[in-house]
Design a protein around this motif. Sequence first.
Motif, PDB file in Angstrom:
ATOM      1  N   LYS A 193     -17.495  32.656  40.031  1.00  0.00           N
ATOM      2  CA  LYS A 193     -16.092  33.365  40.336  1.00  0.00           C
ATOM      3  C   LYS A 193     -14.991  32.113  40.907  1.00  0.00           C
ATOM      4  N   PRO A 194     -14.069  32.010  40.239  1.00  0.00           N
ATOM      5  CA  PRO A 194     -13.050  31.160  40.906  1.00  0.00           C
ATOM      6  C   PRO A 194     -12.669  31.365  42.141  1.00  0.00           C
ATOM      7  N   THR A 195     -12.740  32.768  42.534  1.00  0.00           N
ATOM      8  CA  THR A 195     -12.031  32.955  43.850  1.00  0.00           C
ATOM      9  C   THR A 195     -13.218  32.745  44.921  1.00  0.00           C
ATOM     10  N   GLN A 196     -14.577  32.599  44.443  1.00  0.00           N
ATOM     11  CA  GLN A 196     -15.546  32.140  45.524  1.00  0.00           C
ATOM     12  C   GLN A 196     -15.468  30.564  45.790  1.00  0.00           C
ATOM     13  N   ILE A 197     -14.776  29.986  44.835  1.00  0.00           N
ATOM     14  CA  ILE A 197     -14.718  28.504  45.435  1.00  0.00           C
ATOM     15  C   ILE A 197     -13.237  27.831  45.493  1.00  0.00           C
ATOM     16  N   GLY A 198     -12.456  28.786  46.039  1.00  0.00           N
ATOM     17  CA  GLY A 198     -11.268  28.204  46.253  1.00  0.00           C
ATOM     18  C   GLY A 198      -9.939  28.799  45.633  1.00  0.00           C
ATOM     19  N   LEU A 199     -10.039  29.535  44.654  1.00  0.00           N
ATOM     20  CA  LEU A 199      -8.771  30.089  44.209  1.00  0.00           C
ATOM     21  C   LEU A 199      -7.732  30.780  45.094  1.00  0.00           C
ATOM     22  N   MET A 200      -8.308  31.469  46.131  1.00  0.00           N
ATOM     23  CA  MET A 200      -7.520  31.977  47.165  1.00  0.00           C
ATOM     24  C   MET A 200      -6.844  31.116  47.821  1.00  0.00           C
ATOM     25  N   LYS A 201      -7.060  29.969  47.904  1.00  0.00           N
ATOM     26  CA  LYS A 201      -6.377  28.924  48.587  1.00  0.00           C
ATOM     27  C   LYS A 201      -5.297  28.347  47.564  1.00  0.00           C
ATOM     28  N   SER A 202      -5.717  27.735  46.363  1.00  0.00           N
ATOM     29  CA  SER A 202      -4.782  27.346  45.666  1.00  0.00           C
ATOM     30  C   SER A 202      -5.665  27.050  44.224  1.00  0.00           C
ATOM     31  N   LYS A 203      -4.776  27.194  43.271  1.00  0.00           N
ATOM     32  CA  LYS A 203      -5.550  26.744  41.826  1.00  0.00           C
ATOM     33  C   LYS A 203      -5.889  25.294  41.849  1.00  0.00           C
ATOM     34  N   LYS A 204      -5.023  24.388  42.477  1.00  0.00           N
ATOM     35  CA  LYS A 204      -5.580  22.957  42.624  1.00  0.00           C
ATOM     36  C   LYS A 204      -6.900  22.930  43.113  1.00  0.00           C
ATOM     37  N   LYS A 205      -6.919  23.551  44.437  1.00  0.00           N
ATOM     38  CA  LYS A 205      -8.114  23.624  45.115  1.00  0.00           C
ATOM     39  C   LYS A 205      -9.422  23.684  44.322  1.00  0.00           C
TER      40      LYS A 205
ATOM     41  N   LEU B  29      -9.793  24.213  40.984  1.00  0.00           N
ATOM     42  CA  LEU B  29     -10.111  23.149  39.992  1.00  0.00           C
ATOM     43  C   LEU B  29     -10.823  21.924  40.749  1.00  0.00           C
ATOM     44  N   ASN B  30     -10.298  21.391  41.899  1.00  0.00           N
ATOM     45  CA  ASN B  30     -10.980  20.361  42.413  1.00  0.00           C
ATOM     46  C   ASN B  30     -12.675  20.726  42.656  1.00  0.00           C
ATOM     47  N   ASN B  31     -12.779  21.799  43.151  1.00  0.00           N
ATOM     48  CA  ASN B  31     -14.229  22.384  43.484  1.00  0.00           C
ATOM     49  C   ASN B  31     -15.123  22.411  42.244  1.00  0.00           C
ATOM     50  N   PHE B  32     -14.383  23.145  41.145  1.00  0.00           N
ATOM     51  CA  PHE B  32     -14.960  23.081  39.800  1.00  0.00           C
ATOM     52  C   PHE B  32     -15.493  21.655  39.337  1.00  0.00           C
ATOM     53  N   GLU B  33     -14.572  20.742  39.437  1.00  0.00           N
ATOM     54  CA  GLU B  33     -14.979  19.263  39.102  1.00  0.00           C
ATOM     55  C   GLU B  33     -16.119  18.863  39.991  1.00  0.00           C
ATOM     56  N   ILE B  34     -16.256  19.220  41.286  1.00  0.00           N
ATOM     57  CA  ILE B  34     -17.462  18.865  41.794  1.00  0.00           C
ATOM     58  C   ILE B  34     -18.816  19.604  41.275  1.00  0.00           C
ATOM     59  N   LEU B  35     -18.661  20.735  41.029  1.00  0.00           N
ATOM     60  CA  LEU B  35     -19.798  21.404  40.220  1.00  0.00           C
ATOM     61  C   LEU B  35     -20.100  20.658  38.884  1.00  0.00           C
ATOM     62  N   ILE B  36     -19.061  20.355  38.192  1.00  0.00           N
ATOM     63  CA  ILE B  36     -19.264  19.827  36.866  1.00  0.00           C
ATOM     64  C   ILE B  36     -19.773  18.616  36.982  1.00  0.00           C
ATOM     65  N   ARG B  37     -19.577  17.657  38.022  1.00  0.00           N
ATOM     66  CA  ARG B  37     -20.310  16.458  38.025  1.00  0.00           C
ATOM     67  C   ARG B  37     -21.795  16.706  38.199  1.00  0.00           C
ATOM     68  N   ALA B  38     -22.097  17.572  38.761  1.00  0.00           N
ATOM     69  CA  ALA B  38     -23.640  17.891  39.324  1.00  0.00           C
ATOM     70  C   ALA B  38     -24.245  18.786  37.858  1.00  0.00           C
ATOM     71  N   ALA B  39     -23.375  19.735  37.486  1.00  0.00           N
ATOM     72  CA  ALA B  39     -23.962  20.156  36.115  1.00  0.00           C
ATOM     73  C   ALA B  39     -24.270  18.968  35.015  1.00  0.00           C
ATOM     74  N   THR B  40     -23.286  17.907  34.894  1.00  0.00           N
ATOM     75  CA  THR B  40     -23.527  16.909  33.916  1.00  0.00           C
ATOM     76  C   THR B  40     -24.854  16.210  34.259  1.00  0.00           C
TER      77      THR B  40
ATOM     78  N   ILE C 289      -7.971  30.817  33.159  1.00  0.00           N
ATOM     79  CA  ILE C 289      -7.849  30.264  31.651  1.00  0.00           C
ATOM     80  C   ILE C 289      -7.224  28.918  31.825  1.00  0.00           C
ATOM     81  N   GLN C 290      -6.293  28.684  32.549  1.00  0.00           N
ATOM     82  CA  GLN C 290      -5.759  27.496  32.713  1.00  0.00           C
ATOM     83  C   GLN C 290      -6.893  26.321  33.484  1.00  0.00           C
ATOM     84  N   ILE C 291      -7.633  26.911  34.357  1.00  0.00           N
ATOM     85  CA  ILE C 291      -8.635  25.954  34.814  1.00  0.00           C
ATOM     86  C   ILE C 291      -9.689  25.695  34.031  1.00  0.00           C
ATOM     87  N   TYR C 292     -10.055  26.566  33.003  1.00  0.00           N
ATOM     88  CA  TYR C 292     -11.066  26.530  32.064  1.00  0.00           C
ATOM     89  C   TYR C 292     -10.611  25.499  30.960  1.00  0.00           C
ATOM     90  N   GLU C 293      -9.380  25.424  30.651  1.00  0.00           N
ATOM     91  CA  GLU C 293      -8.784  24.444  29.544  1.00  0.00           C
ATOM     92  C   GLU C 293      -8.759  23.284  30.050  1.00  0.00           C
TER      93      GLU C 293
END
Length: 284
Positions: free
Chosen positions: A76-88, A90-101, A121-125
């Motif tokens: 869920k985006p709100t569990q990894i920083g969306l309540m702080k900001s979309k940028k935060k 997105l950065n945290n998703f990128e951390i997860l994506i690197r591990a997922a790779t 949707i913007q983060i996903y795109e």
Amino acid sequence: MEKILFGVAKQWIAGNTIDEALVTAQNSYKNGMSVIINKLGEYHTSKNQIENTISEYHTIMASFRKWKVNGAISVKPTQIGLMKSKKKCLNNFEILIRAATKSQTFVWLDMESSDHTDETIQIYENLLARYERLGIAIQANLMRSEGDLADLLSMGGKIRLVKGAYRENSNISFKSKQKVDQNYLRLMKILFENANEFGIATHDGIMIDRATELAKKNEKKFEFQMLRGIRDELKPILIKKGFSLSEYIPYGTNWLPYSIRRLKERKRNILLLGSSFISHQKMR
């Protein structure tokens, strides 16, 4: 009351810990299913909460191969920083994506209330341009979803189609079961005609039957997705027929709000839960 509710909720909640989630996932995999693990919790604002959540998803992804499980995570985006900001976020998703790779893990972006649909949707795109094994949930109860689906499919998005678990305003959502079901069927038909890889996330027998009919006419890579502990009598039948099926496995201490939302989502869920509970007891 909480103890009574937990006695029911543990039917679909794996437990409080990662190990309990992985043991459940291993059992699912042995029964011919892939798994999607979700750490319960949302609307995190503290740095520690967010970092702990990211750390646990890291551990889960690293454990899939060790535990011999074909698995994905759902975040869920709100569990990894969306309540702080979309940028935060997105950065945290990128951390997860690197591990997922590194672990070749599929990552699903969970969809939350309509307040966060645009940002999700913007983060996903943004992420999809860099990581292929990435999907997003689309909710059939929202009037906007057909347009969102068309946009996402045009860029090769991978979709999990759900009915929607959040109470929304009547000017943006379908309120009756009939209209939600009609929209679900409409969106599902679009997926079978135009998508390449998607999930049909439902316990509704009518939707499942329609999906099996559409699958005969359109050879697509798709899977059914169901909660752990729900429709256990149907899962082996679908697997035997050759369909792929993933079991959605939530875990964590924040089980109460999640469980209440699942029960409030539709009146039918209470009946479905009751019949699944009785069926589960008979199978023990």
